[in-house]
Design an enzyme around this catalytic site. Structure first.
Site, PDB file in Angstrom:
ATOM      1  N   GLY A  80       0.765  -1.234   0.000  1.00 31.89           N
ATOM      2  CA  GLY A  80       0.000   0.000   0.000  1.00 31.89           C
ATOM      3  C   GLY A  80       0.795   1.283   0.000  1.00 31.89           C
ATOM      4  O   GLY A  80       0.217   2.372   0.035  1.00 31.89           O
ATOM      5  N   TRP A  82       2.548   2.834  -2.361  1.00 33.70           N
ATOM      6  CA  TRP A  82       2.296   3.717  -3.507  1.00 33.70           C
ATOM      7  C   TRP A  82       0.935   4.388  -3.379  1.00 33.70           C
ATOM      8  O   TRP A  82       0.781   5.571  -3.707  1.00 33.70           O
ATOM      9  CB  TRP A  82       2.399   2.925  -4.818  1.00 33.70           C
ATOM     10  CG  TRP A  82       3.798   2.744  -5.289  1.00 33.70           C
ATOM     11  CD1 TRP A  82       4.914   2.632  -4.525  1.00 33.70           C
ATOM     12  CD2 TRP A  82       4.237   2.651  -6.647  1.00 33.70           C
ATOM     13  NE1 TRP A  82       6.031   2.456  -5.321  1.00 33.70           N
ATOM     14  CE2 TRP A  82       5.638   2.475  -6.615  1.00 33.70           C
ATOM     15  CE3 TRP A  82       3.587   2.675  -7.882  1.00 33.70           C
ATOM     16  CZ2 TRP A  82       6.397   2.339  -7.787  1.00 33.70           C
ATOM     17  CZ3 TRP A  82       4.337   2.545  -9.044  1.00 33.70           C
ATOM     18  CH2 TRP A  82       5.735   2.387  -8.990  1.00 33.70           C
ATOM     19  N   ASP A 108      -5.650  -5.440  -5.904  1.00 33.78           N
ATOM     20  CA  ASP A 108      -4.713  -6.519  -5.635  1.00 33.78           C
ATOM     21  C   ASP A 108      -5.477  -7.847  -5.621  1.00 33.78           C
ATOM     22  O   ASP A 108      -6.710  -7.866  -5.510  1.00 33.78           O
ATOM     23  CB  ASP A 108      -4.000  -6.305  -4.297  1.00 33.78           C
ATOM     24  CG  ASP A 108      -2.649  -7.008  -4.259  1.00 33.78           C
ATOM     25  OD1 ASP A 108      -1.639  -6.371  -4.603  1.00 33.78           O
ATOM     26  OD2 ASP A 108      -2.607  -8.205  -3.912  1.00 33.78           O
ATOM     27  N   ASP A 124      -8.492  -9.503  -9.971  1.00 33.87           N
ATOM     28  CA  ASP A 124      -7.427  -9.958 -10.860  1.00 33.87           C
ATOM     29  C   ASP A 124      -7.478  -9.074 -12.099  1.00 33.87           C
ATOM     30  O   ASP A 124      -8.396  -9.178 -12.912  1.00 33.87           O
ATOM     31  CB  ASP A 124      -7.647 -11.426 -11.237  1.00 33.87           C
ATOM     32  CG  ASP A 124      -6.543 -11.968 -12.138  1.00 33.87           C
ATOM     33  OD1 ASP A 124      -5.643 -11.184 -12.524  1.00 33.87           O
ATOM     34  OD2 ASP A 124      -6.595 -13.164 -12.466  1.00 33.87           O
ATOM     35  N   ASP A 148       3.743  -1.327  -9.359  1.00 34.51           N
ATOM     36  CA  ASP A 148       5.035  -1.720  -8.787  1.00 34.51           C
ATOM     37  C   ASP A 148       5.095  -3.238  -8.658  1.00 34.51           C
ATOM     38  O   ASP A 148       5.822  -3.779  -7.846  1.00 34.51           O
ATOM     39  CB  ASP A 148       5.224  -1.054  -7.424  1.00 34.51           C
ATOM     40  CG  ASP A 148       6.637  -1.227  -6.874  1.00 34.51           C
ATOM     41  OD1 ASP A 148       7.593  -1.245  -7.675  1.00 34.51           O
ATOM     42  OD2 ASP A 148       6.784  -1.362  -5.642  1.00 34.51           O
ATOM     43  N   LYS A 188       7.062  -0.864 -13.092  1.00 34.96           N
ATOM     44  CA  LYS A 188       8.395  -1.425 -12.845  1.00 34.96           C
ATOM     45  C   LYS A 188       8.703  -2.512 -13.859  1.00 34.96           C
ATOM     46  O   LYS A 188       7.844  -3.340 -14.189  1.00 34.96           O
ATOM     47  CB  LYS A 188       8.461  -2.015 -11.447  1.00 34.96           C
ATOM     48  CG  LYS A 188       9.784  -2.726 -11.132  1.00 34.96           C
ATOM     49  CD  LYS A 188       9.932  -3.018  -9.670  1.00 34.96           C
ATOM     50  CE  LYS A 188       8.920  -4.005  -9.144  1.00 34.96           C
ATOM     51  NZ  LYS A 188       9.070  -4.238  -7.692  1.00 34.96           N
TER      52      LYS A 188
END
Length: 233
Positions: A80, A82, A108, A124, A148, A188
């Site tokens: 959490g 970010w 998530d 998902d 991320d 990322k």
């Protein structure tokens, strides 16, 4: 056992980790790095859920995409950090008088502990209807999609590289479906060569694509971040 040590004239104490019985050397090295990481200490002091918060802080300081009023989707938001930064910078709590109030949607696979100002959902993002669900939650489109996420490590460098690039490509595809024109995508990736296709894809859909390694990203890590701005819609 950890022992604090300091050299002559040093103001900050370094924690020296001794190898404990039953602990692997790799675990000792990891613990030593964590205990002496300035970003870990700063995260604890400032109430962030991990040092990764400073990666998005440094990226936003440079590219200014988390502005007051922005609608943000944080993919793979656990734990959490970010989302916490996004709440602060977009004024999602409405605490900055005279500034527009943003929205932060965190997604998530598993439940994430509540974050004031963020709307956290279990979803998902690879599912077929994920983009429609995200737009429904936003009641519109997003200004920022950020990720991320990293795939579970296999121990094989090239395999891990391919997995995270595939994950990033999937995140980009969702971003194409939910971003407002002019929006930003941040994700990322791991350096390794396979990200060339991702770069080509992003350059077709965004005005500018940058590759950055923020100071908070550890020097020995192959991670970097792609920041794509000016979504063409």
């Amino acid at each position: 056992m950890a022992k604090k040590t300091s050299g002559r004239g040093q103001r900050d104490l370094r924690v020296q980790v001794r190898t404990a019985r039953g602990r692997k050397l790799s675990s000792t090295r990891w613990l030593d790095r964590q205990l002496n990481d300035p970003y870990v200490r700063r995260a604890k002091a400032n109430g962030y859920r991990g040092r990764a918060a400073y990666k998005i802080i440094e990226l936003d300081d440079k590219y200014r995409f988390l502005v007051p009023g922005a609608r943000v989707v944080d993919l793979g938001c656990a734990p959490g950090g970010w989302s916490q930064v996004a709440v602060e910078r977009t004024n999602a709590l409405g605490e900055r008088a005279g500034k527009p109030q943003g929205r932060v949607i965190g997604i998530d696979l598993k439940p994430v502990d509540p974050i004031a100002g963020a709307e956290l959902h279990v979803l998902d993002f690879l599912s077929e209807a994920a983009d429609a669900q995200v737009r429904a939650w936003l009641v519109g489109r997003a200004d920022v999609v950020m990720s991320d996420m990293a795939a579970s490590a296999s121990g094989h460098k090239q395999t891990d590289h391919l997995r995270i690039v595939a994950l990033c490509e999937a995140a980009a595809e969702l971003a194409f479906d939910v971003l407002e024109e002019g929006g930003t995508f941040v994700a990322k990736v791991l350096a390794g060569g396979a990200e060339t296709g991702l770069q080509t894809l992003l350059k077709q859909r965004f005005e500018k694509v940058s590759n950055v390694k923020p100071p908070a990203s550890r020097a020995d890590s192959s991670e970097k971040f792609v920041v794509a701005t000016g979504f063409r819609g």
